[in-house]
Write a protein that holds these residues in place. Structure first.
Motif, PDB file in Angstrom:
ATOM      1  N   ASP A 111       0.834  -1.201   0.000  1.00  0.00           N
ATOM      2  CA  ASP A 111       0.000   0.000   0.000  1.00  0.00           C
ATOM      3  C   ASP A 111       0.873   1.256   0.000  1.00  0.00           C
ATOM      4  OD1 ASP A 111      -2.314  -1.521  -0.001  1.00  0.00           O
ATOM      5  OD2 ASP A 111      -2.666  -1.299   2.161  1.00  0.00           O
ATOM      6  N   GLN A 112       1.943   1.249   0.784  1.00  0.00           N
ATOM      7  CA  GLN A 112       2.845   2.409   0.816  1.00  0.00           C
ATOM      8  C   GLN A 112       3.507   2.629  -0.542  1.00  0.00           C
ATOM      9  OE1 GLN A 112       5.696   2.035   4.023  1.00  0.00           O
ATOM     10  NE2 GLN A 112       4.083   1.568   5.510  1.00  0.00           N
ATOM     11  N   ILE A 113       3.905   1.548  -1.193  1.00  0.00           N
ATOM     12  CA  ILE A 113       4.515   1.659  -2.521  1.00  0.00           C
ATOM     13  C   ILE A 113       3.487   2.203  -3.515  1.00  0.00           C
ATOM     14  CG2 ILE A 113       5.477   0.346  -4.454  1.00  0.00           C
ATOM     15  CD1 ILE A 113       6.691  -1.547  -2.249  1.00  0.00           C
ATOM     16  N   CYS A 114       2.276   1.666  -3.493  1.00  0.00           N
ATOM     17  CA  CYS A 114       1.239   2.097  -4.432  1.00  0.00           C
ATOM     18  C   CYS A 114       0.886   3.574  -4.243  1.00  0.00           C
ATOM     19  CB  CYS A 114      -0.010   1.229  -4.294  1.00  0.00           C
ATOM     20  SG  CYS A 114       0.208  -0.439  -4.952  1.00  0.00           S
ATOM     21  N   ASP A 115       0.983   4.064  -3.017  1.00  0.00           N
ATOM     22  CA  ASP A 115       0.691   5.476  -2.757  1.00  0.00           C
ATOM     23  C   ASP A 115       1.650   6.411  -3.503  1.00  0.00           C
ATOM     24  OD1 ASP A 115      -1.459   4.887  -1.132  1.00  0.00           O
ATOM     25  OD2 ASP A 115      -0.347   5.146   0.758  1.00  0.00           O
ATOM     26  N   GLN A 116       2.778   5.892  -3.954  1.00  0.00           N
ATOM     27  CA  GLN A 116       3.768   6.708  -4.658  1.00  0.00           C
ATOM     28  C   GLN A 116       3.472   6.837  -6.154  1.00  0.00           C
ATOM     29  OE1 GLN A 116       7.673   5.133  -3.714  1.00  0.00           O
ATOM     30  NE2 GLN A 116       7.053   4.793  -1.590  1.00  0.00           N
ATOM     31  N   TYR A 117       2.428   6.154  -6.639  1.00  0.00           N
ATOM     32  CA  TYR A 117       2.090   6.160  -8.059  1.00  0.00           C
ATOM     33  C   TYR A 117       0.713   6.764  -8.262  1.00  0.00           C
ATOM     34  CZ  TYR A 117       6.031   2.983  -8.551  1.00  0.00           C
ATOM     35  OH  TYR A 117       7.284   2.450  -8.535  1.00  0.00           O
ATOM     36  N   ASP A 118       0.511   7.372  -9.436  1.00  0.00           N
ATOM     37  CA  ASP A 118      -0.829   7.874  -9.742  1.00  0.00           C
ATOM     38  C   ASP A 118      -1.662   6.727 -10.321  1.00  0.00           C
ATOM     39  OD1 ASP A 118      -0.490   7.703 -12.615  1.00  0.00           O
ATOM     40  OD2 ASP A 118       0.377   9.713 -12.646  1.00  0.00           O
ATOM     41  N   THR A 119      -2.938   6.984 -10.522  1.00  0.00           N
ATOM     42  CA  THR A 119      -3.869   5.951 -10.974  1.00  0.00           C
ATOM     43  C   THR A 119      -3.451   5.358 -12.311  1.00  0.00           C
ATOM     44  OG1 THR A 119      -5.666   7.009  -9.765  1.00  0.00           O
ATOM     45  CG2 THR A 119      -6.287   5.455 -11.494  1.00  0.00           C
ATOM     46  N   ASP A 120      -3.068   6.199 -13.272  1.00  0.00           N
ATOM     47  CA  ASP A 120      -2.667   5.695 -14.590  1.00  0.00           C
ATOM     48  C   ASP A 120      -1.456   4.770 -14.485  1.00  0.00           C
ATOM     49  OD1 ASP A 120      -4.734   7.038 -15.840  1.00  0.00           O
ATOM     50  OD2 ASP A 120      -3.484   8.750 -16.436  1.00  0.00           O
ATOM     51  N   GLU A 121      -0.509   5.140 -13.637  1.00  0.00           N
ATOM     52  CA  GLU A 121       0.676   4.292 -13.462  1.00  0.00           C
ATOM     53  C   GLU A 121       0.298   2.962 -12.822  1.00  0.00           C
ATOM     54  OE1 GLU A 121       4.268   7.523 -12.853  1.00  0.00           O
ATOM     55  OE2 GLU A 121       2.831   7.230 -11.201  1.00  0.00           O
ATOM     56  N   LEU A 122      -0.589   2.983 -11.848  1.00  0.00           N
ATOM     57  CA  LEU A 122      -1.022   1.736 -11.205  1.00  0.00           C
ATOM     58  C   LEU A 122      -1.763   0.839 -12.183  1.00  0.00           C
ATOM     59  CD1 LEU A 122      -2.148   3.068  -7.712  1.00  0.00           C
ATOM     60  CD2 LEU A 122      -0.125   1.669  -8.230  1.00  0.00           C
ATOM     61  N   VAL A 123      -2.588   1.441 -13.046  1.00  0.00           N
ATOM     62  CA  VAL A 123      -3.299   0.661 -14.065  1.00  0.00           C
ATOM     63  C   VAL A 123      -2.278   0.005 -14.992  1.00  0.00           C
ATOM     64  CG1 VAL A 123      -4.801   0.841 -16.090  1.00  0.00           C
ATOM     65  CG2 VAL A 123      -5.458   1.949 -13.939  1.00  0.00           C
ATOM     66  N   LEU A 124      -1.255   0.738 -15.409  1.00  0.00           N
ATOM     67  CA  LEU A 124      -0.215   0.189 -16.284  1.00  0.00           C
ATOM     68  C   LEU A 124       0.529  -0.956 -15.596  1.00  0.00           C
ATOM     69  CD1 LEU A 124       1.341   0.389 -18.976  1.00  0.00           C
ATOM     70  CD2 LEU A 124       2.880   2.000 -17.813  1.00  0.00           C
ATOM     71  N   ILE A 125       0.871  -0.769 -14.335  1.00  0.00           N
ATOM     72  CA  ILE A 125       1.574  -1.820 -13.582  1.00  0.00           C
ATOM     73  C   ILE A 125       0.682  -3.055 -13.460  1.00  0.00           C
ATOM     74  CG2 ILE A 125       2.475  -2.455 -11.300  1.00  0.00           C
ATOM     75  CD1 ILE A 125       3.343   0.564 -11.069  1.00  0.00           C
ATOM     76  N   ALA A 126      -0.598  -2.848 -13.143  1.00  0.00           N
ATOM     77  CA  ALA A 126      -1.535  -3.976 -13.018  1.00  0.00           C
ATOM     78  C   ALA A 126      -1.659  -4.720 -14.341  1.00  0.00           C
ATOM     79  CB  ALA A 126      -2.899  -3.483 -12.542  1.00  0.00           C
ATOM     80  N   GLN A 127      -1.740  -3.973 -15.446  1.00  0.00           N
ATOM     81  CA  GLN A 127      -1.827  -4.616 -16.761  1.00  0.00           C
ATOM     82  C   GLN A 127      -0.567  -5.420 -17.058  1.00  0.00           C
ATOM     83  OE1 GLN A 127      -2.616  -1.168 -19.181  1.00  0.00           O
ATOM     84  NE2 GLN A 127      -4.832  -1.412 -19.029  1.00  0.00           N
ATOM     85  N   PHE A 128       0.586  -4.871 -16.737  1.00  0.00           N
ATOM     86  CA  PHE A 128       1.840  -5.589 -16.935  1.00  0.00           C
ATOM     87  C   PHE A 128       1.839  -6.890 -16.133  1.00  0.00           C
ATOM     88  CE2 PHE A 128       6.101  -6.586 -15.344  1.00  0.00           C
ATOM     89  CZ  PHE A 128       6.755  -6.833 -16.545  1.00  0.00           C
ATOM     90  N   LEU A 129       1.468  -6.803 -14.868  1.00  0.00           N
ATOM     91  CA  LEU A 129       1.461  -8.007 -14.028  1.00  0.00           C
ATOM     92  C   LEU A 129       0.452  -9.040 -14.529  1.00  0.00           C
ATOM     93  CD1 LEU A 129       1.844  -6.338 -10.524  1.00  0.00           C
ATOM     94  CD2 LEU A 129       3.581  -7.644 -11.790  1.00  0.00           C
ATOM     95  N   GLN A 130      -0.691  -8.587 -15.026  1.00  0.00           N
ATOM     96  CA  GLN A 130      -1.677  -9.511 -15.583  1.00  0.00           C
ATOM     97  C   GLN A 130      -1.112 -10.206 -16.820  1.00  0.00           C
ATOM     98  OE1 GLN A 130      -4.979  -6.852 -16.153  1.00  0.00           O
ATOM     99  NE2 GLN A 130      -5.375  -6.701 -13.956  1.00  0.00           N
ATOM    100  N   ARG A 131      -0.402  -9.472 -17.659  1.00  0.00           N
ATOM    101  CA  ARG A 131       0.191 -10.061 -18.860  1.00  0.00           C
ATOM    102  C   ARG A 131       1.304 -11.043 -18.495  1.00  0.00           C
ATOM    103  NH1 ARG A 131       1.255  -5.449 -23.166  1.00  0.00           N
ATOM    104  NH2 ARG A 131       1.469  -7.247 -24.525  1.00  0.00           N
ATOM    105  N   VAL A 132       2.092 -10.712 -17.473  1.00  0.00           N
ATOM    106  CA  VAL A 132       3.146 -11.628 -17.019  1.00  0.00           C
ATOM    107  C   VAL A 132       2.516 -12.889 -16.437  1.00  0.00           C
ATOM    108  CG1 VAL A 132       5.015 -11.937 -15.344  1.00  0.00           C
ATOM    109  CG2 VAL A 132       4.888  -9.826 -16.683  1.00  0.00           C
ATOM    110  N   THR A 133       1.440 -12.731 -15.684  1.00  0.00           N
ATOM    111  CA  THR A 133       0.738 -13.888 -15.131  1.00  0.00           C
ATOM    112  C   THR A 133       0.209 -14.773 -16.249  1.00  0.00           C
ATOM    113  OG1 THR A 133       0.154 -12.675 -13.127  1.00  0.00           O
ATOM    114  CG2 THR A 133      -1.173 -14.622 -13.651  1.00  0.00           C
ATOM    115  N   ALA A 134      -0.401 -14.173 -17.260  1.00  0.00           N
ATOM    116  CA  ALA A 134      -0.913 -14.944 -18.403  1.00  0.00           C
ATOM    117  C   ALA A 134       0.226 -15.664 -19.122  1.00  0.00           C
ATOM    118  CB  ALA A 134      -1.665 -14.026 -19.367  1.00  0.00           C
ATOM    119  N   ALA A 135       1.369 -15.006 -19.236  1.00  0.00           N
ATOM    120  CA  ALA A 135       2.530 -15.663 -19.857  1.00  0.00           C
ATOM    121  C   ALA A 135       2.977 -16.852 -19.013  1.00  0.00           C
ATOM    122  CB  ALA A 135       3.684 -14.665 -20.022  1.00  0.00           C
ATOM    123  N   GLY A 136       2.920 -16.707 -17.686  1.00  0.00           N
ATOM    124  CA  GLY A 136       3.263 -17.822 -16.806  1.00  0.00           C
ATOM    125  C   GLY A 136       2.316 -18.992 -16.967  1.00  0.00           C
TER     126      GLY A 136
END
Length: 162
Positions: A125-150
């Motif tokens: 939560d502390q790390i996420c507080d350092q990012y804006d909403t658009d950045e968090l959406v991008l990070i979430a999308q990246f992690l979802q794509r990495v998960t799908a690749a896994g």
């Protein structure tokens, strides 16, 4: 995706390598965290993984859980028996098909697991507080794509080699 100046191919390769290395380091660290959580909860690694899968997909049948976990049904029976004995899950009759049995987590025991992850969740939560909403959406999308690749890479390993 980014409005920054594009990297030259060498810089891009180095950046991609850094991402892979960082994901590998993250995997190791999360594995160590999960090991310690499992030890505190008196759960084997595979039991903790299956408990998480049940929690994310409940109600779920044993055969579906076995598929998700990539385990043989006989192995899954042992995992479920241990989780049930520990009070982590209950077997219930499926409302749609009374012959079928589904698994559900026990809310009181689930809270025990959540408490063990409180420290990590607070730090995230502390790390996420350092990012804006658009950045968090991008990070979430990246992690979802990495998960799908896994998921895909895991399935590819299940295929017989030629």
């Amino acid at each position: 995706m980014s409005s920054e100046i594009p990297l030259d191919p060498r810089q891009k390769r180095r950046a991609a390598t850094a991402v892979r290395d960082d994901l590998r380091n993250l995997r190791v660290q999360l594995s160590m965290l999960n090991y310690r959580v499992g030890a505190r909860a008196e759960l084997r690694d595979i039991d903790l993984d299956c408990l998480d899968l049940i929690s994310q997909n409940e109600p779920i049948g044993a055969s579906s859980l076995a598929r998700l976990a990539g385990l043989h049904p006989a192995t899954m029976t042992g995992v479920i028996d241990r989780l049930e004995r520990g009070g982590w899950v209950v077997r219930e009759r499926d409302a749609a098909d009374r012959r079928a049995v589904v698994l559900r987590t026990q809310p009181d025991r689930s809270r025990d697991i959540y408490r063990l992850y409180e420290g990590m969740n607070g730090l995230i939560d502390q790390i996420c507080d350092q990012y804006d909403t658009d950045e968090l959406v991008l990070i979430a999308q990246f992690l979802q794509r990495v998960t799908a690749a896994g998921v895909r890479a895991t399935a590819d390993l299940d295929e017989p080699s030629t």
